[in-house]
Write a protein that holds these residues in place. Structure first.
Motif, short mmCIF file in Angstrom:
data_model
loop_
_atom_site.label_atom_id
_atom_site.label_comp_id
_atom_site.label_asym_id
_atom_site.label_seq_id
_atom_site.Cartn_x
_atom_site.Cartn_y
_atom_site.Cartn_z
N SER A 1 0.81 -1.22 0.00
CA SER A 1 0.00 0.00 0.00
C SER A 1 0.85 1.27 0.00
O SER A 1 0.35 2.34 -0.36
CB SER A 1 -0.93 0.01 1.22
OG SER A 1 -0.17 -0.01 2.41
N GLU A 2 2.11 1.17 0.37
CA GLU A 2 2.96 2.36 0.46
C GLU A 2 4.10 2.37 -0.55
O GLU A 2 4.89 3.31 -0.59
CB GLU A 2 3.53 2.47 1.88
CG GLU A 2 2.46 2.64 2.93
CD GLU A 2 3.01 2.60 4.35
OE1 GLU A 2 4.22 2.78 4.54
OE2 GLU A 2 2.19 2.36 5.26
N PHE A 3 4.20 1.33 -1.36
CA PHE A 3 5.30 1.22 -2.32
C PHE A 3 5.06 2.12 -3.52
O PHE A 3 4.03 2.05 -4.18
CB PHE A 3 5.44 -0.24 -2.77
CG PHE A 3 6.62 -0.47 -3.68
CD1 PHE A 3 7.90 -0.48 -3.17
CD2 PHE A 3 6.43 -0.67 -5.03
CE1 PHE A 3 8.99 -0.69 -4.00
CE2 PHE A 3 7.52 -0.90 -5.87
CZ PHE A 3 8.80 -0.91 -5.34
N GLU A 4 6.01 3.01 -3.81
CA GLU A 4 5.93 3.91 -4.94
C GLU A 4 6.80 3.37 -6.07
O GLU A 4 8.03 3.48 -6.02
CB GLU A 4 6.36 5.31 -4.53
CG GLU A 4 5.44 5.95 -3.51
CD GLU A 4 5.91 7.34 -3.11
OE1 GLU A 4 6.74 7.94 -3.84
OE2 GLU A 4 5.45 7.81 -2.06
N LEU A 5 6.17 2.83 -7.07
CA LEU A 5 6.87 2.17 -8.17
C LEU A 5 7.84 3.13 -8.89
O LEU A 5 9.00 2.78 -9.11
CB LEU A 5 5.86 1.60 -9.17
CG LEU A 5 6.45 0.89 -10.38
CD1 LEU A 5 7.24 -0.33 -9.92
CD2 LEU A 5 5.35 0.50 -11.34
N LEU B 1 11.97 2.45 -9.89
CA LEU B 1 12.36 2.00 -11.23
C LEU B 1 13.77 2.48 -11.59
O LEU B 1 14.51 1.76 -12.25
CB LEU B 1 11.36 2.47 -12.27
CG LEU B 1 10.03 1.71 -12.28
CD1 LEU B 1 9.06 2.34 -13.28
CD2 LEU B 1 10.25 0.24 -12.60
N GLU B 2 14.14 3.66 -11.16
CA GLU B 2 15.48 4.20 -11.46
C GLU B 2 16.57 3.31 -10.87
O GLU B 2 17.60 3.08 -11.49
CB GLU B 2 15.58 5.63 -10.92
CG GLU B 2 16.76 6.40 -11.43
CD GLU B 2 16.74 6.65 -12.94
OE1 GLU B 2 17.84 6.71 -13.52
OE2 GLU B 2 15.66 6.77 -13.54
N VAL C 1 18.30 -6.78 -14.80
CA VAL C 1 16.89 -7.12 -14.89
C VAL C 1 16.28 -6.45 -16.11
O VAL C 1 16.79 -5.44 -16.62
CB VAL C 1 16.09 -6.67 -13.63
CG1 VAL C 1 16.57 -7.41 -12.40
CG2 VAL C 1 16.13 -5.19 -13.42
N LYS C 2 15.18 -6.99 -16.56
CA LYS C 2 14.42 -6.42 -17.65
C LYS C 2 13.01 -6.20 -17.12
O LYS C 2 12.32 -7.13 -16.71
CB LYS C 2 14.39 -7.38 -18.85
CG LYS C 2 13.65 -6.87 -20.03
CD LYS C 2 13.71 -7.87 -21.17
CE LYS C 2 12.99 -7.34 -22.39
NZ LYS C 2 13.07 -8.32 -23.49
N VAL C 3 12.57 -4.95 -17.08
CA VAL C 3 11.24 -4.60 -16.59
C VAL C 3 10.30 -4.56 -17.78
O VAL C 3 10.54 -3.85 -18.76
CB VAL C 3 11.25 -3.23 -15.86
CG1 VAL C 3 9.85 -2.87 -15.40
CG2 VAL C 3 12.22 -3.27 -14.70
N THR C 4 9.22 -5.35 -17.72
CA THR C 4 8.24 -5.40 -18.82
C THR C 4 6.86 -5.11 -18.26
O THR C 4 6.02 -6.01 -18.12
CB THR C 4 8.25 -6.79 -19.49
OG1 THR C 4 7.96 -7.77 -18.52
CG2 THR C 4 9.59 -7.08 -20.15
#
Length: 180
Positions: free
Chosen positions: A160-164, A168-169, A176-179
């Motif tokens: 609930s508190e995680f800011e994506l 990401l930076e 890793v590869k973010v898709t």
């Protein structure tokens, strides 16, 4: 049951010769076997302090610093570093000795949180801890800080508190590869 005890009253030391049956596929002593021994000595130490059956609630980070060889004598030392109302933090140190040369190496240390249980399996009160010297105080306070740090880590990544976007930076520096 005493109202307070020193950590000397519940210290436990065990030694065991490492056999080929304890080794992994690379010929070193299996980490899981060492963890099992660590859990056993933490249980013995916590039960001795609390005068009750004790169960493992958590294990702090375990770093395997140096490999243990077949034929070495492993010594585990445990003492109560911190107490709560029903729980204790037991510090466990693992050393291995080459019995031919006498050379001793520190292989790992960890902290086990153990909870005392009564005959019905309910958490039970334990004696307090008498802090007798600077080392006792340092270990007690270090356990408090470790507990606070763990709580901070758990809360930092609540869904609930995680800011994506802000994380990401960080991932750009990793394999890793973010898709999304």
């Amino acid at each position: 049951m005493k109202k307070h005890k020193t950590n000397k009253e519940s210290r436990v030391t065990i030694s065991e010769l490492m056999l080929p049956s304890h080794s992994n596929f690379s010929g070193k002593i299996h980490g899981g076997y060492i963890l099992s021994l660590m859990d056993q000595i933490a249980f013995a130490c916590a039960s001795k302090h609390s005068e009750k059956y004790a169960v493992t609630a958590s294990v702090d980070k375990v770093d395997f610093l140096k490999p243990i060889e077949v034929g070495e004598l492993v010594t585990l030392k445990a003492s109560v570093n911190h107490v709560g109302t029903t729980s204790m933090v037991v510090g466990v140190r693992v050393e291995a000795e080459n019995i031919q040369t006498g050379k001793v190496k520190h292989c790992n240390s960890s902290y086990f949180t153990m909870v005392a249980k009564n005959d019905k399996g309910i958490s039970a009160p334990i004696p307090g801890l008498i802090l007798q010297n600077k080392t006792d105080i340092r270990r007690f306070v270090r356990s408090i800080i470790r507990k606070e740090d763990a709580k901070t880590r758990r809360n930092r990544f609540k869904d609930s508190e995680f800011e994506l976007a802000s994380h990401l930076e960080i991932l750009k520096e990793y394999n890793v590869k973010v898709t999304l």
